[in-house]
Design a protein around this motif. Structure first.
Motif, PDB file in Angstrom:
ATOM      1  N   SER A 184       0.818  -1.215   0.000  1.00 27.15           N
ATOM      2  CA  SER A 184       0.000   0.000   0.000  1.00 27.15           C
ATOM      3  C   SER A 184       0.851   1.263   0.000  1.00 27.15           C
ATOM      4  O   SER A 184       1.876   1.343   0.685  1.00 27.15           O
ATOM      5  N   ALA A 185       0.406   2.257  -0.751  1.00 24.71           N
ATOM      6  CA  ALA A 185       1.060   3.566  -0.730  1.00 24.71           C
ATOM      7  C   ALA A 185       0.643   4.375   0.494  1.00 24.71           C
ATOM      8  O   ALA A 185       1.307   5.350   0.844  1.00 24.71           O
ATOM      9  N   ASP A 186      -0.461   3.982   1.132  1.00 25.01           N
ATOM     10  CA  ASP A 186      -0.991   4.690   2.299  1.00 25.01           C
ATOM     11  C   ASP A 186      -0.564   3.964   3.566  1.00 25.01           C
ATOM     12  O   ASP A 186      -0.847   2.763   3.721  1.00 25.01           O
ATOM     13  N   ALA A 187       0.105   4.662   4.467  1.00 27.07           N
ATOM     14  CA  ALA A 187       0.641   4.001   5.657  1.00 27.07           C
ATOM     15  C   ALA A 187       0.694   4.962   6.831  1.00 27.07           C
ATOM     16  O   ALA A 187       0.697   6.189   6.663  1.00 27.07           O
ATOM     17  N   ILE A 188       0.729   4.376   8.018  1.00 24.89           N
ATOM     18  CA  ILE A 188       0.908   5.155   9.241  1.00 24.89           C
ATOM     19  C   ILE A 188       2.171   4.674   9.941  1.00 24.89           C
ATOM     20  O   ILE A 188       2.458   3.462   9.971  1.00 24.89           O
ATOM     21  N   PHE A 189       2.930   5.625  10.484  1.00 29.13           N
ATOM     22  CA  PHE A 189       4.184   5.329  11.178  1.00 29.13           C
ATOM     23  C   PHE A 189       4.138   5.943  12.572  1.00 29.13           C
ATOM     24  O   PHE A 189       3.555   7.008  12.782  1.00 29.13           O
ATOM     25  N   GLY A 190       4.796   5.303  13.531  1.00 31.89           N
ATOM     26  CA  GLY A 190       4.844   5.832  14.883  1.00 31.89           C
ATOM     27  C   GLY A 190       5.254   4.766  15.869  1.00 31.89           C
ATOM     28  O   GLY A 190       5.859   3.756  15.506  1.00 31.89           O
ATOM     29  N   ASP A 191       4.909   4.987  17.148  1.00 34.04           N
ATOM     30  CA  ASP A 191       5.232   4.005  18.176  1.00 34.04           C
ATOM     31  C   ASP A 191       3.957   3.287  18.607  1.00 34.04           C
ATOM     32  O   ASP A 191       3.023   3.126  17.817  1.00 34.04           O
ATOM     33  N   SER A 192       3.888   2.857  19.862  1.00 32.75           N
ATOM     34  CA  SER A 192       2.760   2.044  20.310  1.00 32.75           C
ATOM     35  C   SER A 192       1.423   2.782  20.255  1.00 32.75           C
ATOM     36  O   SER A 192       0.373   2.161  20.094  1.00 32.75           O
ATOM     37  N   HIS A 193       1.433   4.112  20.402  1.00 35.25           N
ATOM     38  CA  HIS A 193       0.167   4.852  20.335  1.00 35.25           C
ATOM     39  C   HIS A 193      -0.501   4.646  18.979  1.00 35.25           C
ATOM     40  O   HIS A 193      -1.714   4.441  18.897  1.00 35.25           O
ATOM     41  N   ALA A 194       0.304   4.696  17.913  1.00 29.80           N
ATOM     42  CA  ALA A 194      -0.230   4.482  16.570  1.00 29.80           C
ATOM     43  C   ALA A 194      -0.421   2.998  16.282  1.00 29.80           C
ATOM     44  O   ALA A 194      -1.398   2.599  15.638  1.00 29.80           O
ATOM     45  N   SER A 195       0.502   2.162  16.750  1.00 28.78           N
ATOM     46  CA  SER A 195       0.415   0.729  16.489  1.00 28.78           C
ATOM     47  C   SER A 195      -0.856   0.132  17.079  1.00 28.78           C
ATOM     48  O   SER A 195      -1.559  -0.649  16.435  1.00 28.78           O
ATOM     49  N   LEU A 196      -1.173   0.508  18.319  1.00 19.39           N
ATOM     50  CA  LEU A 196      -2.364  -0.016  18.978  1.00 19.39           C
ATOM     51  C   LEU A 196      -3.611   0.812  18.682  1.00 19.39           C
ATOM     52  O   LEU A 196      -4.730   0.314  18.849  1.00 19.39           O
ATOM     53  N   GLY A 197      -3.435   2.057  18.237  1.00 18.46           N
ATOM     54  CA  GLY A 197      -4.558   2.982  18.172  1.00 18.46           C
ATOM     55  C   GLY A 197      -5.134   3.261  16.814  1.00 18.46           C
ATOM     56  O   GLY A 197      -5.971   4.165  16.671  1.00 18.46           O
ATOM     57  N   PHE A 198      -4.729   2.504  15.768  1.00 15.08           N
ATOM     58  CA  PHE A 198      -5.199   2.796  14.421  1.00 15.08           C
ATOM     59  C   PHE A 198      -5.342   1.490  13.654  1.00 15.08           C
ATOM     60  O   PHE A 198      -4.349   0.856  13.303  1.00 15.08           O
ATOM     61  N   THR A 199      -6.575   1.083  13.384  1.00 17.93           N
ATOM     62  CA  THR A 199      -6.788  -0.132  12.601  1.00 17.93           C
ATOM     63  C   THR A 199      -8.127  -0.059  11.891  1.00 17.93           C
ATOM     64  O   THR A 199      -9.061   0.589  12.357  1.00 17.93           O
ATOM     65  N   GLY A 200      -8.206  -0.724  10.742  1.00 20.65           N
ATOM     66  CA  GLY A 200      -9.460  -0.812  10.014  1.00 20.65           C
ATOM     67  C   GLY A 200      -9.728   0.328   9.051  1.00 20.65           C
ATOM     68  O   GLY A 200     -10.826   0.418   8.500  1.00 20.65           O
ATOM     69  N   ALA A 201      -8.744   1.188   8.796  1.00 30.62           N
ATOM     70  CA  ALA A 201      -8.923   2.280   7.840  1.00 30.62           C
ATOM     71  C   ALA A 201      -8.653   1.753   6.437  1.00 30.62           C
ATOM     72  O   ALA A 201      -7.579   1.215   6.165  1.00 30.62           O
ATOM     73  N   ASP A 202      -9.620   1.902   5.554  1.00 30.29           N
ATOM     74  CA  ASP A 202      -9.539   1.336   4.215  1.00 30.29           C
ATOM     75  C   ASP A 202      -8.291   1.814   3.478  1.00 30.29           C
ATOM     76  O   ASP A 202      -8.046   3.017   3.352  1.00 30.29           O
ATOM     77  N   GLY A 203      -7.489   0.880   3.001  1.00 26.21           N
ATOM     78  CA  GLY A 203      -6.325   1.188   2.183  1.00 26.21           C
ATOM     79  C   GLY A 203      -5.046   1.406   2.959  1.00 26.21           C
ATOM     80  O   GLY A 203      -3.961   1.412   2.368  1.00 26.21           O
ATOM     81  N   PHE A 204      -5.119   1.585   4.270  1.00 29.18           N
ATOM     82  CA  PHE A 204      -3.926   1.892   5.065  1.00 29.18           C
ATOM     83  C   PHE A 204      -3.291   0.635   5.632  1.00 29.18           C
ATOM     84  O   PHE A 204      -3.985  -0.283   6.077  1.00 29.18           O
ATOM     85  N   VAL A 205      -1.952   0.626   5.643  1.00 28.43           N
ATOM     86  CA  VAL A 205      -1.222  -0.375   6.420  1.00 28.43           C
ATOM     87  C   VAL A 205      -0.643   0.336   7.639  1.00 28.43           C
ATOM     88  O   VAL A 205      -0.257   1.505   7.571  1.00 28.43           O
ATOM     89  N   ASN A 206      -0.599  -0.375   8.739  1.00 26.30           N
ATOM     90  CA  ASN A 206      -0.064   0.185   9.981  1.00 26.30           C
ATOM     91  C   ASN A 206       1.372  -0.303  10.142  1.00 26.30           C
ATOM     92  O   ASN A 206       1.609  -1.470  10.446  1.00 26.30           O
ATOM     93  N   LEU A 207       2.327   0.599   9.941  1.00 24.14           N
ATOM     94  CA  LEU A 207       3.750   0.257  10.050  1.00 24.14           C
ATOM     95  C   LEU A 207       4.374   0.849  11.303  1.00 24.14           C
ATOM     96  O   LEU A 207       5.592   0.985  11.401  1.00 24.14           O
ATOM     97  N   ALA A 208       3.536   1.211  12.268  1.00 21.11           N
ATOM     98  CA  ALA A 208       4.035   1.668  13.567  1.00 21.11           C
ATOM     99  C   ALA A 208       4.400   0.448  14.410  1.00 21.11           C
ATOM    100  O   ALA A 208       3.833  -0.634  14.234  1.00 21.11           O
ATOM    101  N   PHE A 209       5.337   0.645  15.337  1.00 24.16           N
ATOM    102  CA  PHE A 209       5.721  -0.454  16.226  1.00 24.16           C
ATOM    103  C   PHE A 209       6.051   0.103  17.606  1.00 24.16           C
ATOM    104  O   PHE A 209       6.701   1.149  17.716  1.00 24.16           O
TER     105      PHE A 209
END
Length: 306
Positions: free
Chosen positions: A60-85
């Motif tokens: 996916s060209a659409d992604a989110i980056f960050g730490d645990s706040h983003a890793s645990l706090g963002f899921t189910g958005a159409d087209g996005f992959v969660n690359l936070a850790f």
């Protein structure tokens, strides 16, 4: 030559060889047992290894980056992959984003911008490289740095009988969610944990000296240069945490710095730190649970890109 002295030397040599052989056998036994522990108990639950494999295969060209706040706090958005850790600082976030988009055109890119990411403790952490997504994967797993440096901790966990299963669920989009509810925690415990986290995550007073802020500045510029639609996002904090953060001006100063950085690059900054009051949507003082993450993700996308 003294005959007793000469006869004792072979005995000393044999004793030394015996003890050296015993030490070698013990070291070999520990290494083999540790290798078995890592392969059979640790690796099946190693979310970082799974995260790296997921990132290597993500398209996916659409992604989110960050730490645990983003890793645990963002899921189910159409087209996005969660690359936070969890635990990653802004130096790691910046390197990861560059590694991911080096060979692909970025689309919508969300970068977490929370005051906690500027804390001195987070800035001191060494960055993790994602340039080689294949990982070290040596013949012996205990030779890999991340396992080698944790062997004694692994054995302590095994000895206590705590097990290695993660409390987080790995979602199809790469998010790592939990189902615990902060509402089920006693008020006194909630208050104590909120204060502890706020103190630990407090940003420095001199933000101009923050390595994390400089990394974020450089990353936003790089992404914009690649044609990305970038949005900086602050994630929700539970009411108890917010009360302690609001009493410390460094948190407000950090948010102002994020807003100024976003303005310089003509990108939006959306602060959701006070957007959720329902304790049943939090895991703890500063992390949403799965229900909260699924509710928040579409709100973030709308606020950032619509």
């Amino acid at each position: 030559m003294n005959s007793s002295t000469s006869s004792s030397e072979p005995r000393l040599g044999r004793h030394f060889a015996l003890w050296a052989g015993l030490a070698l056998l013990l070291a070999l036994g520990f290494a083999l047992a540790s290798e078995a522990l890592v392969r059979l108990a640790v690796v099946p639950h190693d979310l970082l290894a799974r995260h790296r494999v997921f990132m290597a295969g993500a398209q996916s060209a659409d992604a989110i980056f960050g730490d645990s706040h983003a890793s645990l706090g963002f899921t189910g958005a159409d087209g996005f992959v969660n690359l936070a850790f969890p635990g990653e600082n802004l130096a790691t976030v910046a390197g990861k984003a560059r590694a991911y988009y080096r060979q692909r055109q970025p689309g919508r890119v969300i970068v977490q911008a929370d005051p906690s990411m500027l804390s001195p403790a987070r800035d001191r952490e060494p960055p993790v490289s994602y340039d080689d997504l294949g990982g070290e994967r040596r013949w012996l797993r205990i030779a890999e740095e991340r396992h080698r440096t944790r062997l004694l901790a692994y054995w302590r966990v095994w000895r206590k009988g705590e097990g290695f299963a993660s409390t987080r669920r790995f979602e199809a989009d790469g998010a790592q969610t939990r189902t615990d509810r902060l509402a089920d925690t006693a008020p006194a415990a909630r208050e104590a944990l909120a204060l502890e986290e706020a103190l630990k995550q407090r940003p420095p007073d001199a933000l101009n000296d923050s390595p994390g802020l400089r990394e974020l500045q450089a990353l936003v510029g790089w992404l914009r240069g690649k044609g990305a639609r970038v949005c900086l996002v602050g994630f929700p904090m539970a009411p108890d945490y917010r009360r302690h953060a609001d009493a410390r001006p460094a948190f407000a100063a950090a948010r102002a710095a994020f807003a100024a950085l976003a303005a310089r690059h003509s990108v939006p900054y959306r602060d959701f730190s006070a957007a959720v009051d329902d304790l049943s949507l939090f895991v703890n003082a500063d992390h949403l649970n799965r229900d909260g993450a699924r509710q928040l993700a579409p709100r973030i996308v709308r606020a950032c890109f619509e």
